[in-house]
Enzyme design. Structure first.
Site, PDB file in Angstrom:
ATOM      1  CD  GLU A 106      -8.783 -18.357  26.522  1.00 32.94           C
ATOM      2  OE1 GLU A 106      -7.847 -18.496  27.317  1.00 32.94           O
ATOM      3  OE2 GLU A 106      -9.286 -19.308  25.897  1.00 32.94           O
ATOM      4  N   GLY A 110      -3.142 -20.990  29.541  1.00 34.03           N
ATOM      5  CA  GLY A 110      -3.006 -22.337  29.000  1.00 34.03           C
ATOM      6  C   GLY A 110      -1.649 -22.935  29.316  1.00 34.03           C
ATOM      7  N   GLY A 111      -0.773 -22.966  28.313  1.00 40.87           N
ATOM      8  CA  GLY A 111       0.512 -23.646  28.436  1.00 40.87           C
ATOM      9  C   GLY A 111       1.342 -23.226  29.631  1.00 40.87           C
ATOM     10  CB  SER A 162       0.157 -15.903  23.981  1.00 41.38           C
ATOM     11  OG  SER A 162      -0.071 -16.845  22.944  1.00 41.38           O
ATOM     12  CG  ASN A 164      -7.801 -24.862  29.790  1.00 45.05           C
ATOM     13  OD1 ASN A 164      -7.928 -26.045  30.099  1.00 45.05           O
ATOM     14  ND2 ASN A 164      -8.232 -24.377  28.628  1.00 45.05           N
ATOM     15  CD1 TRP A 165      -2.970 -26.998  34.081  1.00 45.90           C
ATOM     16  CD2 TRP A 165      -2.483 -29.122  34.600  1.00 45.90           C
ATOM     17  NE1 TRP A 165      -2.128 -26.980  35.173  1.00 45.90           N
ATOM     18  CE2 TRP A 165      -1.820 -28.271  35.518  1.00 45.90           C
ATOM     19  CE3 TRP A 165      -2.333 -30.498  34.737  1.00 45.90           C
ATOM     20  CZ2 TRP A 165      -1.008 -28.758  36.548  1.00 45.90           C
ATOM     21  CZ3 TRP A 165      -1.536 -30.983  35.773  1.00 45.90           C
ATOM     22  CH2 TRP A 165      -0.882 -30.123  36.649  1.00 45.90           C
ATOM     23  CE  LYS A 166      -5.614 -24.363  26.144  1.00 47.56           C
ATOM     24  NZ  LYS A 166      -5.242 -23.601  24.929  1.00 47.56           N
ATOM     25  N   GLY A 202      -1.954 -19.916  22.228  1.00 39.67           N
ATOM     26  CA  GLY A 202      -0.846 -20.813  21.929  1.00 39.67           C
ATOM     27  C   GLY A 202       0.037 -20.396  20.770  1.00 39.67           C
ATOM     28  CG  HIS A 224     -11.132 -22.956  25.451  1.00 39.71           C
ATOM     29  ND1 HIS A 224     -10.458 -23.192  24.270  1.00 39.71           N
ATOM     30  CD2 HIS A 224     -10.251 -22.333  26.276  1.00 39.71           C
ATOM     31  CE1 HIS A 224      -9.215 -22.739  24.386  1.00 39.71           C
ATOM     32  NE2 HIS A 224      -9.072 -22.211  25.590  1.00 39.71           N
TER      33      HIS A 224
END
Length: 251
Positions: free
Chosen positions: A165, A232-233, A211, A11-13, A171, A95
């Site tokens: 999540e 995510g990141g 994370s 998920n690049w957000k 994050g 989300h």
């Protein structure tokens, strides 16, 4: 794990411009015919150009949300049909950032999911507790309510993926213990089997998100009923995401 194919979803957000398409080229070169499923959910602006770059490689694309309506006077929104037209086969719904930033309720998520199913998209429906809810020992009650309220009745093992999540782990660098992850995933599996029957309940894939990094992926993937990750990141760089993909292939 039976017939459930493992899934690494990124998920690049709200990250990425056309310059980031080079990361997809790297991912295709290294993992274009992986034994697991790989999914990237970029900003909507990158869906079509990313689909062109991926070509025939075995990497799927998804949106990060969709509107409950198929079209209309909804400035700034994007419909499930538009996502599909741009090359998406999946969409992330519910989300915690959408629930918090845009006030999306379980009812909203269910309506979005119905629209996504009508457009032929596979839904990744997210559930998870806040830190206060975890501290109050309300986690399973919260998860139960989100599952009941967010997932449409017509869902199947092909059209539904559930991502757990914990909001407090997104994050932050913090992750639940492996026992905590296992408890929630086992609970989600039991709830799905109770509602949809053993066939559908056992075929829905359950992802963990919060994370996930190359360094902790292997131990998370060893946990009961964890069929992959929503990342995510660490999905923004092909090198980081590749480490997670490798760990999932070996799980």
């Amino acid at each position: 794990m039976g017939m459930r194919v493992k899934l690494a979803a990124g998920n690049w957000k709200m990250n990425g411009t056309r310059a980031a398409l080079a990361e997809i080229d790297t991912l295709v070169a290294a993992h274009g015919d992986a034994a697991i499923e790989i999914l990237i959910c970029p900003p909507a602006t990158l869906l079509a150009p990313m689909a062109e770059r991926i070509g025939t490689a075995k990497i799927a694309l998804g949106g990060q949300t969709c509107h409950p309506q198929a079209s209309g006077a909804h400035t700034g929104d994007i419909s499930a049909e538009m996502l599909a037209d741009a090359g998406a086969t999946h969409v992330i719904l519910g989300h915690s950032e959408r629930r918090a930033d845009h006030g999306e309720s379980d009812d909203t998520v269910r309506a979005q999911a119905r629209a996504a199913l009508a457009a032929g998209l596979t839904c990744i429906i997210c559930v998870g507790e806040t830190e206060a809810q975890r501290d109050a020992a309300n986690t399973l009650d919260i998860i139960s309510g989100q599952l009941a309220g967010s997932i449409p009745d017509l869902s199947t093992g092909e059209s539904l993926i559930v991502a757990y999540e914990p909001v407090w782990a997104i994050g932050t660098g913090r992750t639940p213990t492996l026992d905590q992850i296992g408890e929630v995933h086992d609970y989600i599996r039991a709830e799905l089997e109770r509602r949809f029957g053993a066939g559908v309940g056992r075929s829905v894939r359950l992802l963990y998100g919060g994370s996930v990094k190359p360094g902790n992926a292997a131990e998370i993937f060893a946990v009961s009923n964890v069929d992959g990750a929503l990342v995510g990141g660490a999905s923004l760089k092909a090198s980081d995401f590749g480490g997670i993909i490798d760990a999932l292939q070996q799980a």
